[in-house]
Design an enzyme around this catalytic site. Structure first.
Site, mmCIF file in Angstrom:
data_model
loop_
_atom_site.group_PDB
_atom_site.id
_atom_site.type_symbol
_atom_site.label_atom_id
_atom_site.label_comp_id
_atom_site.label_asym_id
_atom_site.label_seq_id
_atom_site.Cartn_x
_atom_site.Cartn_y
_atom_site.Cartn_z
ATOM 1 N N LYS A 1 4.589 18.886 33.152
ATOM 2 C CA LYS A 1 4.974 20.365 32.957
ATOM 3 C C LYS A 1 5.333 20.759 31.580
ATOM 4 O O LYS A 1 5.099 21.434 30.749
ATOM 5 C CB LYS A 1 5.861 20.784 33.908
ATOM 6 C CG LYS A 1 5.659 21.877 34.696
ATOM 7 C CD LYS A 1 6.694 21.889 35.930
ATOM 8 C CE LYS A 1 7.851 21.143 35.906
ATOM 9 N NZ LYS A 1 8.953 21.442 35.462
ATOM 10 N N ARG B 1 17.351 10.155 29.602
ATOM 11 C CA ARG B 1 17.673 11.062 30.333
ATOM 12 C C ARG B 1 18.596 10.236 31.481
ATOM 13 O O ARG B 1 18.020 9.317 32.041
ATOM 14 C CB ARG B 1 16.527 11.707 31.002
ATOM 15 C CG ARG B 1 16.103 12.733 30.069
ATOM 16 C CD ARG B 1 14.945 13.623 30.826
ATOM 17 N NE ARG B 1 15.167 13.855 32.129
ATOM 18 C CZ ARG B 1 14.637 15.155 32.540
ATOM 19 N NH1 ARG B 1 13.649 15.603 32.071
ATOM 20 N NH2 ARG B 1 14.957 15.502 34.057
ATOM 21 N N ARG C 1 8.317 5.875 33.225
ATOM 22 C CA ARG C 1 9.288 6.687 32.455
ATOM 23 C C ARG C 1 10.693 6.015 32.666
ATOM 24 O O ARG C 1 11.391 5.917 31.680
ATOM 25 C CB ARG C 1 9.502 7.929 32.884
ATOM 26 C CG ARG C 1 10.142 9.052 32.120
ATOM 27 C CD ARG C 1 9.465 10.518 32.138
ATOM 28 N NE ARG C 1 10.294 11.362 33.012
ATOM 29 C CZ ARG C 1 10.184 12.715 33.104
ATOM 30 N NH1 ARG C 1 9.185 13.387 32.404
ATOM 31 N NH2 ARG C 1 10.791 13.218 33.971
ATOM 32 N N ARG D 1 13.019 27.032 41.422
ATOM 33 C CA ARG D 1 13.199 25.593 41.955
ATOM 34 C C ARG D 1 13.158 25.855 43.616
ATOM 35 O O ARG D 1 13.011 24.944 44.369
ATOM 36 C CB ARG D 1 14.076 24.865 41.456
ATOM 37 C CG ARG D 1 13.984 24.127 40.195
ATOM 38 C CD ARG D 1 12.813 23.044 40.231
ATOM 39 N NE ARG D 1 13.574 21.634 39.731
ATOM 40 C CZ ARG D 1 13.522 21.438 38.348
ATOM 41 N NH1 ARG D 1 13.447 22.186 37.531
ATOM 42 N NH2 ARG D 1 14.157 20.431 37.965
ATOM 43 N N ARG E 1 14.213 13.026 43.104
ATOM 44 C CA ARG E 1 13.751 14.460 42.385
ATOM 45 C C ARG E 1 12.578 14.914 43.134
ATOM 46 O O ARG E 1 12.133 15.945 43.199
ATOM 47 C CB ARG E 1 13.906 14.369 40.886
ATOM 48 C CG ARG E 1 14.975 14.232 40.230
ATOM 49 C CD ARG E 1 15.067 13.662 38.998
ATOM 50 N NE ARG E 1 13.987 14.278 38.125
ATOM 51 C CZ ARG E 1 13.703 15.259 37.283
ATOM 52 N NH1 ARG E 1 14.634 16.244 37.363
ATOM 53 N NH2 ARG E 1 12.866 15.230 36.492
HETATM 54 P P1 AMP Z 1 14.283 19.463 34.667
HETATM 55 O O1 AMP Z 1 14.495 18.966 33.228
HETATM 56 O O2 AMP Z 1 13.781 20.617 34.935
HETATM 57 O O3 AMP Z 1 13.740 18.381 35.492
HETATM 58 O O4 AMP Z 1 15.963 19.687 35.367
HETATM 59 C C1 AMP Z 1 16.967 18.657 35.297
HETATM 60 C C2 AMP Z 1 17.816 18.925 36.365
HETATM 61 O O5 AMP Z 1 18.553 19.867 36.158
HETATM 62 C C3 AMP Z 1 17.245 18.891 37.781
HETATM 63 O O6 AMP Z 1 17.210 17.542 38.496
HETATM 64 C C4 AMP Z 1 18.307 19.717 38.434
HETATM 65 O O7 AMP Z 1 19.650 19.023 38.776
HETATM 66 C C5 AMP Z 1 18.833 20.654 37.475
HETATM 67 N N1 AMP Z 1 17.770 22.000 37.366
HETATM 68 C C6 AMP Z 1 17.078 22.404 36.508
HETATM 69 N N2 AMP Z 1 16.513 23.635 36.797
HETATM 70 C C7 AMP Z 1 17.165 23.834 37.866
HETATM 71 C C8 AMP Z 1 16.930 25.022 38.833
HETATM 72 N N3 AMP Z 1 16.089 25.944 38.639
HETATM 73 N N4 AMP Z 1 17.600 25.019 39.892
HETATM 74 C C9 AMP Z 1 18.564 23.916 40.287
HETATM 75 N N5 AMP Z 1 18.542 22.955 39.563
HETATM 76 C C10 AMP Z 1 17.881 22.827 38.486
#
Ligand code: AMP
Length: 190
Positions: free
Chosen positions: A16, A137, A130, A91, A148
């Site tokens: 994505k 990260r 990864r 999400r 996740r």
């Molecule tokens: P991402 O980079 O989008 O995978 O986000 C990394 C982490 O940030 C996720 O595993 C969540 O802990 C938090 N996070 C990001 N976007 C959201 C969202 N829309 N709602 C809740 N938690 C989020």
């Protein structure tokens, strides 16, 4: 004014983020990644960052109310007026419904929801690669990454039906080279 007001949906590891970067460059969209915003907040040790960090480190979702408040402010910024791409938001169904309300207040609507689809075997392979490569990260070790994926299945996947019902969903096969997938995304948006 760009007609593109998109959500990019997909499991962690579906590619994505890569497709998001290509689309925002191609179409001059505001790129709104809640993950990026939260990581910056953690780094800056802001109140938001302090509240979000433990959830992120475990691969859990940050509470909806925090994210919805953050998005209310972000979507009202000027750069969103010429189109935007939402990457990592919504999400949960609750976030999706809140987004409908925020957009209604701004008198705009979504143009497309693009789902980048990758099957579980391939996702697990990508997650393991990864984690082994060490992306830098803190949420990228294998157990956290698997969590996740589980969180995605339980809390985020219901949004696929939600947007299909609204007639907005376009599904794209996420297996293939970055260019191949990007081409398919382009077709889905045309
Ligand atoms: P991402 O980079 O989008 O995978 O986000 C990394 C982490 O940030 C996720 O595993 C969540 O802990 C938090 N996070 C990001 N976007 C959201 C969202 N829309 N709602 C809740 N938690 C989020």
């Amino acid at each position: 004014m760009s007609e593109l007001r998109l959500i990019l949906l997909g499991a962690p590891g579906a590619g994505k983020g890569t497709q998001a970067k290509i689309l925002v460059d191609e179409h001059g969209l505001a790129h709104i990644s809640t993950g990026d915003i939260l990581r910056a907040a953690v780094k800056a040790e802001s109140d938001l960052g302090k509240m979000a960090k433990d959830y992120m480190d475990k691969g859990e979702l940050v509470p909806d109310s925090l994210i919805i408040d953050l998005m209310r402010e972000r979507l009202a910024e000027d750069d969103c007026k010429s189109g935007f791409l939402l990457d990592g938001f919504p999400r949960t169904l609750e976030q999706g419904k809140a987004l409908d309300g925020l957009l209604e207040e701004l008198n705009i609507s979504l143009s497309h929801v693009v789902l980048v689809k990758v099957d579980d075997d391939e996702l697990l392979k990508r997650i393991e690669n990864r984690a082994a490569e060490g992306s830098g990260r803190s949420d990228d070790n294998i157990e956290v990454a698997k969590n996740r994926l589980e969180v995605y299945r339980q809390q985020t996947e219901p949004l696929v039906a939600y947007y299909a019902d609204k007639g907005l969903l376009k599904s794209v096969d996420g297996i293939g080279s970055v260019e191949e997938v990007s081409e398919r995304v382009g077709v889905a948006l045309s």
